[in-house]
Design an enzyme around this catalytic site. Structure first.
Site, short mmCIF file in Angstrom:
data_model
loop_
_atom_site.label_atom_id
_atom_site.label_comp_id
_atom_site.label_asym_id
_atom_site.label_seq_id
_atom_site.Cartn_x
_atom_site.Cartn_y
_atom_site.Cartn_z
CB SER A 1 -0.87 0.13 1.20
OG SER A 1 -1.92 -1.02 1.28
N1 SAH Z 1 -0.54 -4.72 3.92
C1 SAH Z 1 -0.32 -5.09 2.85
C2 SAH Z 1 -1.01 -4.53 1.56
C3 SAH Z 1 -1.21 -5.79 0.59
S1 SAH Z 1 -2.53 -5.71 -0.96
C4 SAH Z 1 1.00 -4.34 2.76
O1 SAH Z 1 1.43 -3.59 3.42
O2 SAH Z 1 1.86 -4.90 1.80
C5 SAH Z 1 -3.68 -6.61 -0.07
C6 SAH Z 1 -3.47 -7.93 0.49
O3 SAH Z 1 -4.68 -8.57 0.79
C7 SAH Z 1 -3.06 -8.97 -0.83
O4 SAH Z 1 -1.72 -9.30 -0.23
C8 SAH Z 1 -4.20 -9.92 -1.05
O5 SAH Z 1 -3.59 -11.09 -1.25
C9 SAH Z 1 -4.70 -9.81 0.27
N2 SAH Z 1 -6.27 -10.29 0.24
C10 SAH Z 1 -7.14 -10.09 -0.60
N3 SAH Z 1 -8.15 -10.93 -0.31
C11 SAH Z 1 -7.95 -11.44 0.93
C12 SAH Z 1 -8.82 -12.28 1.95
N4 SAH Z 1 -10.11 -12.67 1.38
N5 SAH Z 1 -8.02 -12.77 2.88
C13 SAH Z 1 -6.97 -12.43 3.24
N6 SAH Z 1 -5.97 -11.60 2.54
C14 SAH Z 1 -6.57 -11.04 1.32
#
Ligand code: SAH
Length: 213
Positions: free
Chosen positions: A64
């Site tokens: 993010s």
């Molecule tokens: N907090 C992370 C943001 C990653 S983007 C960072 O700082 O890097 C969002 C993440 O949510 C992705 O890795 C994606 O695989 C995950 N995601 C999407 N749907 C999900 C679900 N139903 N349960 C758990 N994780 C999920």
């Protein structure tokens, strides 16, 4: 794995950008000033690590944007010792911010590759979550509930009821809600069935996906 003076200097500039954009929480700013974000990104993107932008982390996902991380973290109003649930571990960067704020962190990721990578990487930097879980964040983590706050780091097409149910009274859920564009939404649990809702502007996230496991 190096964190040089140059990186530290770039991080301070990033912190100044976040202050200009309206982030006020000193603990959040200190966490962002401290965490080596470049180490959470694939090597090709390291030069971009301290711009206020989202970047690819593999498996079609992104780390993010720092402003978004700061904005969501600020809304959680974390105090040391708070039990916190994160949905979407991704690179683990937001997880590290929560740990710097003193939270006891449980974090769920549905992409195996990212789950494995973060599980290995975070302890290398000294960041120890209570538990990193490979699973579906729509369900929350009922066995560890209630939580003082819950953060969703992917765009949710709707608000999953289990997440509201797993908040303690007074607890806060920070969740971007919407399809192409999401509205950052804060729910504060006022009573067993009472929730206060605040809408706090538009953001863009990768989608919160269902039915992988
Ligand atoms: N907090 C992370 C943001 C990653 S983007 C960072 O700082 O890097 C969002 C993440 O949510 C992705 O890795 C994606 O695989 C995950 N995601 C999407 N749907 C999900 C679900 N139903 N349960 C758990 N994780 C999920």
């Amino acid at each position: 794995m190096k964190d040089t003076f140059k990186h530290q200097g770039m991080r301070q500039q990033l912190v100044e950008i976040l202050v200009k954009k309206g982030i006020k929480d000193q603990n959040v700013l200190a966490a962002i000033g401290k965490i080596p974000r470049h180490l959470f990104m694939d090597s090709g993107f390291i030069d971009h690590a301290y711009q206020d932008k989202a970047f690819p982390i593999g498996a079609d996902q992104t780390i993010s944007q720092p402003y978004t991380v700061a904005f969501q973290s600020e809304l959680m109003q974390i105090k040391p010792g708070d039990k916190v649930l994160e949905i979407g571990t991704g690179s683990g960067y937001q997880t590290a911010v929560l740990l710097e704020l003193g939270a006891k962190v449980f974090s769920i990721e549905r992409q195996k590759e990212l789950f494995k990578k973060a599980s290995k990487f975070l302890p290398k930097l000294g960041y120890r979550a209570k538990k990193l879980i490979f699973g579906d964040g729509y369900k929350g983590l009922v066995e560890e509930a209630p939580f003082k706050s819950i953060i969703v780091t992917a765009g949710a097409p709707f608000v999953p009821n289990p997440l509201l149910a797993q908040l303690e009274i007074g607890g806060r859920l920070v969740i971007p809600v919407g399809d192409a564009v999401q509205t950052m939404t804060l729910f504060i649990r006022k009573g067993p069935k009472e929730f206060e809702k605040h809408e706090l502007g538009e953001f863009r996230f990768v989608p919160l996906l269902e039915d992988k496991n």
